[in-house]
Design an enzyme around this catalytic site. Structure first.
Site, PDB file in Angstrom:
ATOM      1  CG  ASP A  44      -2.590  -0.195  -1.452  1.00 43.42           C
ATOM      2  OD1 ASP A  44      -2.005   0.846  -1.066  1.00 43.42           O
ATOM      3  OD2 ASP A  44      -3.629  -0.614  -0.883  1.00 43.42           O
TER       4      ASP A  44
HETATM    5  C1  BGC Z   1      -3.899   1.904   1.517  1.00 42.79           C
HETATM    6  C2  BGC Z   1      -4.404   2.721   0.351  1.00 42.79           C
HETATM    7  C3  BGC Z   1      -3.850   4.121   0.430  1.00 42.79           C
HETATM    8  C4  BGC Z   1      -2.345   4.055   0.470  1.00 42.79           C
HETATM    9  C5  BGC Z   1      -1.693   5.425   0.567  1.00 42.79           C
HETATM   10  C6  BGC Z   1      -2.396   1.992   1.687  1.00 42.79           C
HETATM   11  O1  BGC Z   1      -2.022   1.458   2.923  1.00 42.79           O
HETATM   12  O2  BGC Z   1      -4.303   0.565   1.368  1.00 42.79           O
HETATM   13  O3  BGC Z   1      -5.800   2.724   0.362  1.00 42.79           O
HETATM   14  O4  BGC Z   1      -4.329   4.899  -0.610  1.00 42.79           O
HETATM   15  O5  BGC Z   1      -1.947   3.312   1.618  1.00 42.79           O
HETATM   16  O6  BGC Z   1      -1.895   5.987   1.804  1.00 42.79           O
END
Ligand code: BGC
Length: 704
Positions: free
Chosen positions: A262
Site C-alpha cells: 500500500d
Molecule cells: C489506500 C489504497 C489505495 C492507495 C492508492 C491508499 O491510501 O489504502 O487502498 O489503493 O492509497 O490510492
C-alpha cells in the site's frame, strides 16, 4: 522529514517502442504468440541490473491535481511503457467522467453473484477505456467494527458472502483485460491510526475468517495482483511479513502474480525484500536503488531473487496483453449507459428495509399528498465514503430528494426543510429523515450519530407519527435508542452516481425491497464481540476527516473474540442484536417447506440440500435465502453456525420454486490448529435454512 515526491517521468514514446521492435526483432517478449512464461523470462533476461532494481518501485504519486495514483516504470530502451493504475473498487477514479458505483457494501446487501460480475465488468471496462490496466481493488477486508471508515468499500462480516461475491467481480474485471488487485492483505479491519495498529490474531481465526476471501480471490478467481495493508500482523508490518506473502499467498495458495505495497506503508529494506513483496508503491524509498544494491553486496539476496520479483510484476502485465497493443480502448466509452443501468440495479437490490410498522410502506400515491424531507443528506446526498475509493459522482448524479420527487409524480408535494418548524413537520403526511456520518479512509467514526442529526430525528418523529429514517453508512450505528420513534427504517448504504433512484421507487412500491444485511447491527457496542478490544482505552473518535499520515504510538488490537464475530458471536453468547446478519423485510412474504438432504450419489459433493420456496404474499418479490451449517460433533469448538450458501429467488405472487444447494467437504471443514490444515471431521452436521441468521425456517441433520 518532509518526503520528496519524484516528478512524473515521461512515458515510453511510440517511436521508442518502434525502435525497440526493430532492435529486438524476433525477441520472444515482443511476440504475443509465445507463452507468457517465455516472454517474461526473455524480458527479465534483457533487463540490466539497474533496470530491474528500478522496476521494483512505482514512479511517483501526484494527486493534486490528480495525475498519477500509481504506475510502473517505463523502460524506453526495451520499448516497455508504463502500466497505469487506478483506484478502486467502486469505479475507475482516474478515468474521465467515470461512473461511481454504489458502495461495495451495497453489493454485499444484494447477495447477488450475477450482479457482482456485472459490477466488475463495468468497472473493468471503464478502466480499460482510458488505459488503466491495473485496478487497485477490490477491497475485501471483513467487517469487524461498525466504526471502520472503509466498511463501505468492503463486503460485510461474513467470509463466505465476501468470497462468493468477490470471485465473480474479479473474474469480470480481468475478463475486461484489467488486472485486479485484491486488497488490503491482510487483517486490516479498522482505520484508526492504521499504520500503528498491530492486529493480534490467532492463525485459525485468520484462516477461517479474514484470509478466506483472499484465498478465494487467488485460487477461485485467479486474481493477478494483491496489495498489502498498512497495519502490522502479530508484530510484523503486512508487506514485510514473509509468512503472509511467501508462505501463505505464494507457496500455499500458488499465487505467482504481483504483490505491491500500500502507499507509503513499508519501513525495512531487508524485511521487505525477504517477504516476497515485489513492488513498493507509490515510489522507491525502502526499495531505493542504493538500499537494494547494499543488500546484494552483503549477499542477503542475489540477482536471481530480484529476477523473481520482477517476473512477478511482469507476469500479469504480459499475460493481460499490455505489451501487445494500445492499453486504452476508447471505444469502450460506449458502454457507460449500460454501467448506469448496473448502478441503478445495485441501488434497487441493495436497499434494506429494517422496520415497517403498520405497513407504512409502500406509500400509496393516492393517499399521500405531501412528503417532507429532513437532514442534509436528502439534498446534498453523499455518493460514497471518502479516501482513495471515493470520487465525484459526476454527470447524471441523482440525489435522494430527486429520486423521491421523481417517484412521487405530479400529484404529490415533496418539500425539503433545513429548519425544523413543528407546523411544517406536522403538515406533511409522511416525514423522511436522512441520517449519515462522515466515513473516510484513515479514520474510524463514532457509533452514534451526532447531536444535530439526533435532534432532527427526535423533533421530526415527535411531530409526525409517520416518520421514516433513511440511513446512509457503510456499517452499523446506534439506533436502539430511537428506533421506536420511527415507523420505518431503511438502510440505503451509498448510492454512487445512479443508485439513489431506487429509493423513491421502493418507498412507493414500484419495487419490493430485497436487500439483506451483510452485517449484524448491535444494540450497544457493549453487546458486540469487539467490545474492550478494539481501540486503545480513552480514544475519542473524530466526526470529521482529520488529514493524512499522522503518527501514533504503536498499539495492539486483540482479536480476542477469535472466530466469534458478528452473528457467530450473537449466537454463541445468546445476545439479541438490534438487527441480525441476513435480515431484511419485503413487501411480500415467503414460505419455506420440504427440506431434503441427500448424501448419496453426489459427484464429489458432501450433501445436496433442497427445499421449496413460495411467495405467499400479495406482490412479486425477491427473497435472499440463506443456508447455514452447524457442526454438531466436533473435536474442537466451532461457531454455532456458519453461512455456507445463499441465493436470490424472484417469485410472482403464489409462485413456488425448488431451491437447491450443494455442500462441499470444504464447506464442512475447519482449520485444525493441531495439524495446521483444513479438516472435515466425520460426524453429524445440521443444516439450517432461513430468511436471516436469526430466522431459521427449516432444519435437519445429516451424517458425514
Ligand atoms: C489506500 C489504497 C489505495 C492507495 C492508492 C491508499 O491510501 O489504502 O487502498 O489503493 O492509497 O490510492
Amino acid at each position: 522529514m518532509a518526503r520528496e515526491w519524484p516528478p512524473v517521468p515521461p512515458d515510453t514514446t511510440a517511436e521508442q517502442m518502434e525502435q525497440a521492435r526493430t532492435t529486438f526483432a524476433g525477441a520472444p517478449y515482443l511476440d504475443p504468440a509465445k507463452p507468457v512464461e517465455e516472454r517474461v523470462a526473455d524480458l527479465v533476461g534483457r533487463m540490466t541490473l539497474d533496470e530491474k532494481i528500478a522496476y521494483m518501485a512505482g514512479t511517483t504519486f501526484k494527486i493534486e491535481p490528480l495525475e498519477v495514483i500509481g504506475e510502473t516504470q517505463p523502460i524506453p530502451r526495451l520499448g516497455i511503457p508504463k502500466f497505469k493504475m487506478t483506484d478502486a473498487t467502486l469505479g475507475s477514479k482516474m478515468t474521465r467522467d467515470a461512473t461511481l458505483f454504489p458502495g461495495f457494501i451495497n453489493l454485499a446487501a444484494t447477495f447477488d453473484r450475477d450482479l457482482a460480475y456485472r459490477y466488475g465488468k463495468s468497472v473493468g471496462e471503464e478502466c480499460r477505456a482510458d488505459g488503466y490496466r491495473i485496478l487497485l481493488g477490490p477491497g475485501i477486508n471483513l467487517y469487524r467494527v461498525p466504526n471502520c471508515g472503509r466498511n463501505f468499500e468492503y463486503l460485510g462480516e461474513d467470509p463466505c458472502l465476501t468470497a462468493q461475491l468477490v470471485v465473480p467481480y474479479i473474474k469480470a474485471v480481468q475478463a475486461a483485460g484489467v488486472i485486479a488487485t485484491v486488497k488490503h492483505f491482510a487483517i486490516n479491519n479498522s482505520e484508526y491510526f492504521r499504520k500503528s495498529s498491530n492486529s493480534v490474531v490467532d492463525e485459525r481465526t485468520m484462516r477461517e475468517l479474514y484470509l478466506e476471501p483472499f484465498r478465494a480471490a487467488v485460487q477461485e478467481a485467479g486474481c493477478a495482483a494483491a496489495m498489502t495493508s498498512y497495519n502490522l500482523i502479530n508484530g510484523e508490518w503486512a508487506a514485510e511479513n514473509r509468512w503472509l506473502v511467501t508462505d501463505v499467498l505464494r507457496n500455499e495458495w500458488g499465487f505467482n502474480g504481483l504483490v505491491m505495497t500500500d502507499w507509503f506503508s513499508v519501513y525495512h529494506t531487508r524485511k521487505l525484500l525477504a517477504s516476497g513483496t515485489d513492488l513498493e508503491m507509490p515510489f522507491a524509498e525502502v526499495f531505493a536503488p542504493a538500499k537494494i544494491r547494499a543488500e546484494l553486496e552483503q549477499g542477503t539476496i542475489d540477482e536471481a531473487y530480484l529476477d523473481e520479483r520482477v517476473a512477478c510484476i511482469l507476469r500479469p502485465c504480459i499475460g493481460f496483453g499490455l505489451l501487445d497493443g494500445p492499453q486504452a480502448d476508447p471505444a469502450l466509452r460506449a458502454t457507460w449507459s449500460e454501467h448506469a443501468e448496473i448502478g441503478r440495479r445495485i441501488g434497487r437490490e441493495s436497499l434494506v428495509l429494517l422496520k415497517n410498522q403498520d405497513r407504512l410502506l409502500p406509500l400509496k400515491r393516492d393517499a399521500v399528498g405531501h412528503i417532507a424531507l429532513f437532514g442534509k443528506n436528502a439534498v446534498q446526498t453523499i455518493a460514497s465514503g471518502g479516501g482513495a475509493a471515493g470520487f465525484d459522482p459526476g454527470k447524471g448524479f441523482v440525489t435522494y430528494e430527486q429520486s423521491i420527487r421523481q417517484a412521487a409524480g405530479e400529484g404529490i408535494e415533496v418539500t425539503y426543510h433545513p429548519q425544523l418548524h413543528a407546523a411544517a413537520i406536522r403538515k406533511a403526511d409522511v416525514a423522511i429523515v436522512f441520517l449519515t456520518m462522515v466515513e473516510h479512509e484513515q479514520m474510524d467514526r463514532n457509533f452514534a450519530f451526532d447531536e444535530d442529526s439526533l435532534y432532527t430525528l427526535h423533533r421530526v418523529a415527535q411531530n409526525n407519527p409517520h416518520t421514516i429514517a433513511v440511513v446512509s453508512l457503510g456499517g452499523g450505528a446506534e439506533m436502539a435508542s430511537w428506533i421506536d420513534e420511527v415507523e420505518a427504517l431503511v438502510y440505503a448504504w451509498y448510492p454512487g452516481t445512479h443508485g439513489a433512484e431506487a429509493l423513491g421507487q421502493m418507498l412507493f412500491g414500484d419495487i419490493s425491497p430485497s436487500g439483506k444485511l451483510p452485517i449484524s447491527i448491535e444494540k450497544r457496542p457493549e453487546d458486540a464481540h469487539y467490545w474492550g478490544h478494539y481501540l486503545p482505552e480513552g480514544t475519542i473518535l473524530p466526526r470529521t476527516f482529520q488529514g493524512w499520515d499522522s503518527a501514533h504510538d504503536r498499539f495492539d488490537v486483540h482479536y480476542r473474540e477469535g472466530l466469534l464475530t458478528g452473528y457467530r458471536w450473537y449466537d454463541a453468547r445468546e445476545i439479541e442484536p438490534l438487527f441480525p446478519f441476513g435480515f431484511g423485510l419485503s413487501y411480500t412474504t415467503f414460505d419455506y417447506s420440504g427440506l431434503e438432504i441427500s448424501t448419496d450419489g453426489l459427484d464429489g459433493a458432501a450433501a445436496r440440500v433442497s427445499f421449496t420456496l413460495e411467495n405467499s404474499g400479495p406482490v412479486a418479490g425477491t427473497e435472499i435465502v440463506q443456508l447455514y451449517v452447524h457442526d454438531t460433533e466436533c473435536s474442537i469448538p466451532r461457531p454455532p453456525k456458519e453461512l455456507k450458501g445463499f441465493g436470490r429467488v424472484s417469485l410472482a405472487p403464489g409462485e413456488k420454486r425448488t431451491v437447491e444447494f450443494f455442500l462441499s467437504n470444504r464447506d464442512l471443514s475447519f482449520w485444525n490448529p493441531a495439524t495446521r490444515a483444513w479438516t472435515a471431521e466425520q460426524g453429524g452436521f445440521e443444516v439450517l435454512v432461513g430468511a436471516s441468521s436469526r430466522d431459521i425456517r427449516l432444519r435437519d441433520r445429516f451424517g458425514f
